[in-house]
Every structure is written in C-alpha cells, then in structure tokens.
Scaffold this motif. Structure first.
Motif, PDB file in Angstrom:
ATOM      1  N   ASN A  61       0.603  -1.379   0.055  1.00 35.80           N
ATOM      2  CA  ASN A  61      -0.149   0.146   0.025  1.00 35.80           C
ATOM      3  C   ASN A  61       0.889   1.361  -0.008  1.00 35.80           C
ATOM      4  O   ASN A  61       0.463   2.388  -0.399  1.00 35.80           O
ATOM      5  N   ASN A  62       1.984   1.176   0.666  1.00 41.57           N
ATOM      6  CA  ASN A  62       2.951   2.276   0.370  1.00 41.57           C
ATOM      7  C   ASN A  62       3.462   2.675  -0.767  1.00 41.57           C
ATOM      8  O   ASN A  62       3.598   3.677  -1.167  1.00 41.57           O
ATOM      9  N   ILE A  63       3.895   1.785  -1.417  1.00 48.59           N
ATOM     10  CA  ILE A  63       4.374   1.755  -2.950  1.00 48.59           C
ATOM     11  C   ILE A  63       3.347   2.478  -3.709  1.00 48.59           C
ATOM     12  O   ILE A  63       3.683   3.308  -4.346  1.00 48.59           O
ATOM     13  N   ILE A  64       1.741   1.923  -3.482  1.00 52.22           N
ATOM     14  CA  ILE A  64       0.767   2.403  -4.278  1.00 52.22           C
ATOM     15  C   ILE A  64       0.552   3.832  -4.048  1.00 52.22           C
ATOM     16  O   ILE A  64       0.215   4.677  -4.731  1.00 52.22           O
ATOM     17  N   ASN A  65       0.483   4.024  -2.600  1.00 54.57           N
ATOM     18  CA  ASN A  65       0.183   5.394  -2.233  1.00 54.57           C
ATOM     19  C   ASN A  65       1.242   6.406  -2.968  1.00 54.57           C
ATOM     20  O   ASN A  65       1.174   7.717  -3.437  1.00 54.57           O
TER      21      ASN A  65
ATOM     22  N   GLU B 137       0.407   7.033  -6.419  1.00 56.93           N
ATOM     23  CA  GLU B 137      -0.629   7.838  -6.577  1.00 56.93           C
ATOM     24  C   GLU B 137      -0.318   9.246  -6.525  1.00 56.93           C
ATOM     25  O   GLU B 137      -0.768  10.218  -7.141  1.00 56.93           O
ATOM     26  N   ARG B 138       0.547   9.527  -5.456  1.00 58.94           N
ATOM     27  CA  ARG B 138       1.011  10.934  -5.295  1.00 58.94           C
ATOM     28  C   ARG B 138       1.735  11.393  -6.207  1.00 58.94           C
ATOM     29  O   ARG B 138       1.683  12.562  -6.607  1.00 58.94           O
ATOM     30  N   PHE B 139       2.611  10.535  -6.635  1.00 57.00           N
ATOM     31  CA  PHE B 139       3.462  10.984  -8.045  1.00 57.00           C
ATOM     32  C   PHE B 139       2.649  11.330  -9.140  1.00 57.00           C
ATOM     33  O   PHE B 139       2.743  12.517  -9.674  1.00 57.00           O
TER      34      PHE B 139
END
Length: 174
Positions: free
Chosen positions: A2-6, A9-11
């Motif tokens: 989830n940290n990688i996905i977040n 998404e932020r990028f």
C-alpha cells in the motif's frame, strides 16, 4: 504494498498538477500574446492537447484505483451477497479483457507513432499514444489487485453494489 501504491498515486497527482499548470500557462500566455501583439505561440495548442490527453488518462487511472469512476450498480445492490461476488468476478474479468484489447491497440499505435511527427512541435506521436499504454497497464494493475482481493474475500475488496463499508473505506471517509 500500500505504501508503494500511495507513493505512485501521489506522483501521478503531482504530474497531473504540473500538466495542468503548464497547460494553463501556455494557453494564458498564448491568449495574451494574440490579444496584445496579434500573434501567439503555435506550439502552445499542440502542447496543451498532448498534456490534456495525458491528464485525462492519468485521472482515469487514479479513478479506477480509488473506485471513484462512474458505475451502475442498481441491479447488483438487489442481488444476494454470493451473486454480487460472482458478478464482480465476471465484470472484473471483462474489464481486464477490454484493457487487454486497449493495450494491444495502443501498442500498435505507439509503434506506428514513432515514424510520424506532430505538425508544429515535431515530437513523435508515440508520446500521445503512450497514454493508452499507461492507462491500460495502470488500470489493469488496479483491477487485478481488486480481483485478487475479491477472490480471497478480503474486507478491503471493492464489490459494486455492496452497501457495507469496509474498514479501509471507513478510514478514507474520516
């Protein structure tokens, strides 16, 4: 995970904000130049069009990832839980097939686009068609992820028509 996905998404959000800022600046400067001097920058229209297409596909990808895209679940709400689950698996499979077709077509256009340049800026049109590659891969990732969660019967899965709120959705709403 989830940290990688977040972070991804932020990028994407930052890239969307940058694209919007560049589009706004290019169009605003072009309008001012045309109004004051009678001529503008020809490349601003082409640049704005390229950035607008990227903006649309990045936003659509994020919408799929956040389950905030337009959906019609009136019938699914009336189904029992087990049938909603089956319906979600079938619909996710159909979406993956459609994304595969979109990816295949985008790949063909991408390869053709390397030999064709835009009219004013002379960039390869493959840059425009790469939006389809980005969107189909990004949306495919999100749909596969949710399909796996549905099959595993995870509380974090999104099943259209569910009226129950998962713990993850409860955190997002607060």
């Amino acid at each position: 995970m989830n940290n990688i996905i977040n972070k991804f998404e932020r990028f994407i959000e930052y890239m969307m904000a940058l694209a919007l800022a560049v589009m706004f600046s290019a169009v605003f400067i072009n309008v001012v130049l045309r109004y004051l001097f009678g001529s503008g920058i020809a490349a601003s229209e082409e640049l704005s069009r390229l950035l607008f297409v990227w903006l649309i596909f990045m936003g659509a990808t994020l919408a799929v990832g956040r389950n905030s895209h337009i959906g019609f679940d009136l019938i699914q709400r009336k189904l029992p839980k087990n049938l909603r689950l089956i319906c979600a698996i079938i619909s996710h499979s159909l979406m993956l097939y459609a994304l595969y077709l979109f990816l295949e077509g985008s790949w063909k256009q991408y390869n053709i686009g390397w030999n064709i340049n835009s009219t004013v800026m002379k960039y390869p049109l493959a840059f425009m068609y790469s939006t389809g590659l980005f969107a189909s891969i990004g949306m495919g990732f999100y749909i596969i992820r949710n399909l796996i969660l549905i099959i595993l019967k995870s509380e974090n899965s999104y099943i259209p028509g569910n009226t129950e709120i998962s713990p993850e959705q409860l955190k997002e709403n607060n």
